[in-house]
Design an enzyme around this catalytic site. Structure first.
Site, PDB file in Angstrom:
ATOM      1  CG  PHE A 192      -4.368  -1.523  -8.128  1.00  0.00           C
ATOM      2  CD1 PHE A 192      -3.867  -2.896  -7.470  1.00  0.00           C
ATOM      3  CD2 PHE A 192      -5.557  -1.002  -7.397  1.00  0.00           C
ATOM      4  CE1 PHE A 192      -4.590  -3.176  -6.384  1.00  0.00           C
ATOM      5  CE2 PHE A 192      -5.989  -1.367  -6.306  1.00  0.00           C
ATOM      6  CZ  PHE A 192      -5.531  -2.448  -5.636  1.00  0.00           C
ATOM      7  CD  GLU A 247       9.147   0.588  -3.855  1.00  0.00           C
ATOM      8  OE1 GLU A 247       8.838   0.099  -4.628  1.00  0.00           O
ATOM      9  OE2 GLU A 247      10.003   1.648  -3.891  1.00  0.00           O
TER      10      GLU A 247
END
Ligand code: GAL
Ligand code: MN
Length: 333
Positions: free
Chosen positions: A98, A281
């Site tokens: 990304f 995460e």
């Protein structure tokens, strides 16, 4: 002789049926074999260093988890053996990265270093997710069998939103196009550089890397999400390792399931106005606690330049976060 003829016809039908079954079976077997690790077949004539049961190669670090997944460290594998085992399989590794907003500035170093060190000799299809296709460098020379596609994505204002949206975008990309053209997928952060080999030793059904800042700590000090209102909540007395989301991957089906679950949990959290402490995460860590990775990458595979180079257990830094001026690349703090 009517009885004989009947026998003959019956045998013919049986033989035909068996042939069809065998054809269907071998087709299915070959399809599934390309998806997961094949039996290792090596050239027996090559002389290799003998593995000795009573002489472990690494005694300073854990090399296998309690659920018997290998933890990949320098010294635990023979790169030549690994290459020989994987190269003949014609594997394609989809690789998502990304680069949204000012993060496009990291792309050149990322790609140039990946071409030197990442899955060299295998087919790699980079999927660059960006809102600024014009900023993707178009003069990085890619090796044979390696290609790059740009996936246009909207730009979200907060970096946290950009970060957590990745799960949704990866899930959609796997479902819409990647699943047809790849055997494995790796999802990588762009603000990183390769310094050493990251090869097929890193392939497995579900692969995650141990965060370089927390491997010395007890689990109660891992930066898991600790608020019970979040679906990423992990109590203080649970946890195996703290994984960093900068690199994870595996077989397409397994990574699809992971990204789908994380995306759903991110949406549930959002609907009650909660954002997990480390966005996607935190959800990755929650998922991997319940769905154990089949292979773990040591922090060699997700180092941080800010940590320097003198940790004695790190014999080789392979992939590392670059030091960045956060205020310069992010639009909010
Ligand atoms: C930082 C890292 C973040 C996140 C955090 C967890 O070092 O930059 O991406 O992983 O650790 O505490
Ligand atoms: Mn990053």
């Amino acid at each position: 002789m009517p009885i004989r003829r009947e026998h003959f016809q019956l045998s013919l039908v049986l033989a035909g049926g068996m042939t069809i079954c065998w054809l269907v079976f071998s087709y299915c077997a070959s399809v599934s074999l390309t998806q997961v690790n094949r039996q290792v077949v090596l050239n027996h004539r090559l002389q290799r260093k003998q593995a000795k049961l009573m002489e472990p190669v690494r005694t300073d670090v854990l090399t296998v988890t309690p659920w018997l997944a290998p933890i990949v460290w320098e010294g635990t594998f023979d790169p030549q053996v690994i290459d020989e085992a994987f190269m003949s399989q014609n594997l394609t590794i989809a690789t998502t990265v990304f680069a949204v907003g000012r993060y496009t500035r990291f792309l050149r170093d990322f790609l140039e270093s990946a071409e030197k060190h990442f899955m060299v000799g295998l087919d790699v299809h980079y999927y660059v997710f960006t809102d600024l296709p014009g900023d993707v460098p178009n003069n990085v020379t890619l090796g044979v069998g390696r290609l790059l596609s740009i996936v246009r994505v909207p730009k979200f204002d907060r970096w946290q939103e950009i970060s957590l949206r990745r799960m949704e975008l990866i899930q959609t990309a796997i479902k819409d196009h990647i699943h047809r053209g790849a055997n494995y997928i790796f999802c990588l952060d762009v603000d990183m550089r390769f310094h050493g080999r990251v090869g097929p030793e890193a392939l497995g059904r579900l692969v995650a890397a141990i965060h370089p800042w927390f491997y010395m700590y007890p689990r109660s000090q891992f930066p898991y999400e600790r608020r019970t209102v979040s679906t990423a909540y992990i109590p203080l007395d649970q946890g195996d390792f703290y994984y960093q989301a900068n690199i994870f991957g595996g077989a397409l089906e397994d990574v699809h399931r992971l990204t789908k679950t994380c995306r759903e949990h991110l949406e549930v959290d959002k609907s009650v106005g909660v954002e997990a402490v480390w966005q996607e995460e935190s959800h990755l860590n929650w998922y991997l606690l319940r769905n154990k990775p089949t292979k773990l990458l040591s922090p060699e595979y997700v180092w941080d330049d800010a940590k320097g180079r003198d940790a004695k257990e790190i014999k080789l830094v392979r992939f590392s976060s670059v030091i960045k001026d956060k205020a310069e690349v992010r639009e909010n703090l």
